[in-house]
Design an enzyme around this catalytic site. Structure first.
Site, PDB file in Angstrom:
ATOM      1  N   GLU A  47       0.658  -1.167   0.020  1.00  0.00           N
ATOM      2  CA  GLU A  47       0.104   0.007  -0.085  1.00  0.00           C
ATOM      3  C   GLU A  47       0.902   1.291   0.033  1.00  0.00           C
ATOM      4  OE1 GLU A  47      -0.372  -2.615   2.059  1.00  0.00           O
ATOM      5  OE2 GLU A  47      -2.505  -3.385   1.660  1.00  0.00           O
ATOM      6  N   PHE A 109     -11.578  -7.755  13.430  1.00  0.00           N
ATOM      7  CA  PHE A 109     -10.300  -8.360  12.500  1.00  0.00           C
ATOM      8  C   PHE A 109     -10.039  -6.958  11.719  1.00  0.00           C
ATOM      9  CE2 PHE A 109      -9.078 -10.370   8.758  1.00  0.00           C
ATOM     10  CZ  PHE A 109      -7.638 -10.653   9.141  1.00  0.00           C
ATOM     11  N   GLN A 110      -8.714  -6.691  11.658  1.00  0.00           N
ATOM     12  CA  GLN A 110      -8.397  -5.772  10.678  1.00  0.00           C
ATOM     13  C   GLN A 110      -8.862  -4.545  10.963  1.00  0.00           C
ATOM     14  OE1 GLN A 110      -7.981  -7.167   6.698  1.00  0.00           O
ATOM     15  NE2 GLN A 110      -6.038  -7.975   7.136  1.00  0.00           N
ATOM     16  N   MET A 460      24.244   9.235   2.886  1.00  0.00           N
ATOM     17  CA  MET A 460      23.864  10.651   3.392  1.00  0.00           C
ATOM     18  C   MET A 460      24.271  10.511   4.996  1.00  0.00           C
ATOM     19  SD  MET A 460      23.675  13.632   2.620  1.00  0.00           S
ATOM     20  CE  MET A 460      22.738  14.132   1.349  1.00  0.00           C
TER      21      MET A 460
END
Lengths: 548, 83
Positions: A47, A109-110, A460
């Site tokens: 995602e 759930f989730q 860096m």
């Protein structure tokens, strides 16, 4: 038509043709609607990649980028991308599935409180509570994402709203209103510009977001005022404009930073006095009066007290305050500084010098190439040594500095502009952070050119450890990197490794001439640093430079 | 330095979270807060404390979607005078 079908319909009403995302339980009704709904969906492999692809799409086109994820981990994985879009003022609409309304607050759930998570990383966010709200909320989300200072907006849609009946909604016809300029301030601005001996334009990303690049270029042509730009404004000013000195700030050009410290009038255009630009704030542009032009009133006097300010549309303001001052001596001085402090590309020995390689790439690449850089030393070398002539062609995570941004942003840009060359410039640290997006490239055979600059270090951080932490290289040595060319080949992406200067010419041609995606893996010395460097806490005229 | 703000906003379930987050993030501690909602409009009296200029907060609050009006109703001196 159920709620999910309505969402797809509403996206089309907003002229959305492309979305990026990843399916999952609570967003399955929307994916079912997308299956044959007439909006193209690109499956990213994480995602975060979807959010950053939406950013790349938005920044390379000026359109709204749309990303979609499921509830819980899908939504939390979007968060870094949303924060990136917030810091860089990118119009993104994120749609997340949520557990059904009756399960919200039960630790289902989730389930995670996505609205709560979104508060610090979006311009605004919505939770859809009823079917009636769906239409107005989607319309408002696009309006908020694009109006004023753009930014990301999140819409959290419970699954029962997606599968329930939809309620018809007619788009409101929002009329754009433009207030007339305050003529007293216009007059004062013109007076300040006319009276200045050493005026300087400090151009920020707001110029591109306001679609005010033509207005800015006309202003520069008319006034001949010297200019510098921020990382996000690269491309706003033609790179060969006579008094343009390049990027300002921590890794800005020496001429830019010296000019800032000398100027007596600083005209900040769509810029926000970020700490990476100002260095020690109290000593930034110490002799300058300031005219601040920015759409966001909250930026005025936030960090630097200004002489006058205007929060109107830059396309309206810039022509109104255009007046040509008599500054021949200052222009002459700027011209001399540009020559004296010009970038140097002579570099001894056979090992590849990344700045020279990037300069050569910029001179070789086709017109209207989009450069997407990742975050780190290579990002600053791109900013210093490559050049583009549209802000849409330089896409870099400027405000948030998100490692892993480059490849997914290039995915979004390539999908948005299939006929233009898109080059992702990455480093070995950043490349590994969203390496899964090579799968997205493979899936769509996107012809993205990847230039991977590999010093087997988190370069860096290593540079700062060398300079400011007594050379204690804590967790920055990456000599155990994978074989990147083999890794790319696992995704059907051909590539090669080069290590010496004599290999550059042919390798760049193969990179640019490949029909599909290509990886050019460039091995460089870990000891190459980014110069100049304004050290932390120092004023911009106290630059550290290479002693070589 | 204490400042008292009067805020009117469209009611939403998460509005107070938005308000408090902006105050904290921008460096303003809540001294007192009183919120009432009537007919979908939330009315808030808020006193904050900070070394920072109050305009840094009020300008950020002006940008919060749903806030209809932000008024600075009392500064430090006024608060002391009325105490």
């Amino acid at each position: 038509m159920n709620g999910a079908n309505f969402v797809v319909h509403a996206l089309k009403e907003q002229n959305v043709t492309q979305v990026f995302g990843y399916p999952g339980g609570a967003i399955m009704p929307l994916y079912d609607a997308l299956f044959d709904g007439g909006v193209d969906h690109l499956l990213c492999r994480h995602e975060q990649g979807a959010a950053m692809a939406a950013i790349g799409y938005a920044r390379s086109t000026g359109k709204v980028g749309v990303c979609i994820a499921t509830s819980g981990p899908g939504a939390t994985n979007l968060i870094t991308g949303l924060a990136d879009a917030l810091l860089d003022s990118v119009p993104v609409v994120a749609i997340t599935g949520q557990v059904p309304t009756h399960l919200i607050g039960t630790d289902a759930f989730q389930e995670v409180d996505v609205l709560g998570l979104s508060l610090a990383c979006t311009k605004h966010s919505f939770m859809v509570e009823t079917a009636e709200q769906l239409g107005p909320i989607i319309e408002q989300a696009f309006e908020i994402a694009t109006s004023g200072r753009p930014g990301p907006v999140l819409i959290d849609i419970p699954k029962d709203i997606q599968v329930g009946p939809s309620i018809a909604y007619a788009l409101a016809q929002l009329a754009e209103t433009q207030q007339p300029l305050n003529q007293a301030i216009v007059t004062e601005a013109k007076s300040l510009i006319n009276g200045a001996q050493k005026p300087l334009l400090y151009v920020g990303g707001g110029v591109g977001m306001a679609k005010a690049v033509p207005a800015l270029r006309t202003f520069i042509e008319q006034t001949q005022i010297p200019s510098v730009c921020t990382l996000k404004a690269i491309g706003c000013i033609e790179h060969d404009s006579p008094y343009f000195m390049g990027m300002v700030g921590m890794h800005g050009s020496k001429a830019s930073n010296l000019a800032i410290q000398e100027c007596d009038l600083l005209i900040a255009v769509g810029a926000r006095f970020d700490d990476r630009v100002t260095g020690k704030l109290d000593e930034f542009a110490p002799h300058a009066k300031v005219i601040h032009l920015d759409i966001d009133a909250a930026e005025i006097d936030k960090l630097r007290q200004v002489t006058i300010s205007m929060t109107d549309d830059l396309k309206q303001v810039l022509p109104a305050i255009s007046v040509k001052p008599s500054i021949e001596q200052w222009q002459q001085h700027i011209s001399e500084m540009k020559v004296t402090h010009a970038n140097r590309y002579d570099h001894p020995g056979e090992p590849i010098f990344a700045p020279a390689l990037l300069r050569q790439l910029a001179e070789t690449m086709p017109a209207d190439t989009v450069i997407c850089s990742d975050v780190g030393q290579h990002q600053m070398w791109v900013a210093q040594h490559m050049f583009v002539d549209r802000p849409e062609n330089h896409i870099s995570s400027s405000g948030l500095g998100t490692m892993g941004f480059g490849v997914p942003a290039a995915v979004g840009a390539q999908v948005a502009r299939p006929n233009d060359t898109v080059i992702a410039v990455s480093g070995d640290g950043s490349f590994m952070m969203n390496i899964q997006e090579l799968g997205t490239i493979k899936r769509k055979q996107l012809p993205i050119k990847i230039l991977l600059i590999d010093n087997q270090r988190l370069g860096m951080v290593r540079q700062w450890q060398e300079l400011f932490f007594n050379g204690r290289f804590s967790e920055t040595i990456l000599t155990d990197n994978p074989d990147f060319v083999t890794l790319a080949s696992a995704f059907d992406i051909p590539g090669e490794t080069i290590v010496v200067k004599s290999q550059i010419d042919d390798a760049l041609q193969r990179l640019l001439n490949s029909d599909g995606p290509y990886l050019l893996h460039v091995s460089i010395s870990e000891e190459e640093n980014v110069w100049p460097l304004v050290p932390p806490g120092a004023a911009n005229d106290q630059m550290m430079e290479s002693v070589g | 330095m204490n400042n008292t703000l009067t805020i009117e906003a469209m009611h939403s379930p998460e509005f107070l979270e938005r308000l408090l987050r902006v105050c904290r993030h921008r460096g303003f501690a809540i001294v007192t807060i009183n919120a009432t909602t009537k007919q979908q409009v939330t009315h808030i009296e808020l006193t904050v404390s900070s070394d920072r200029e109050i305009a840094l907060l009020t300008k950020q609050l002006d940008k919060v979607i749903g806030i209809l009006k932000v008024t600075l109703s009392a500064s430090n001196e006024d608060i002391k005078a009325s105490a």
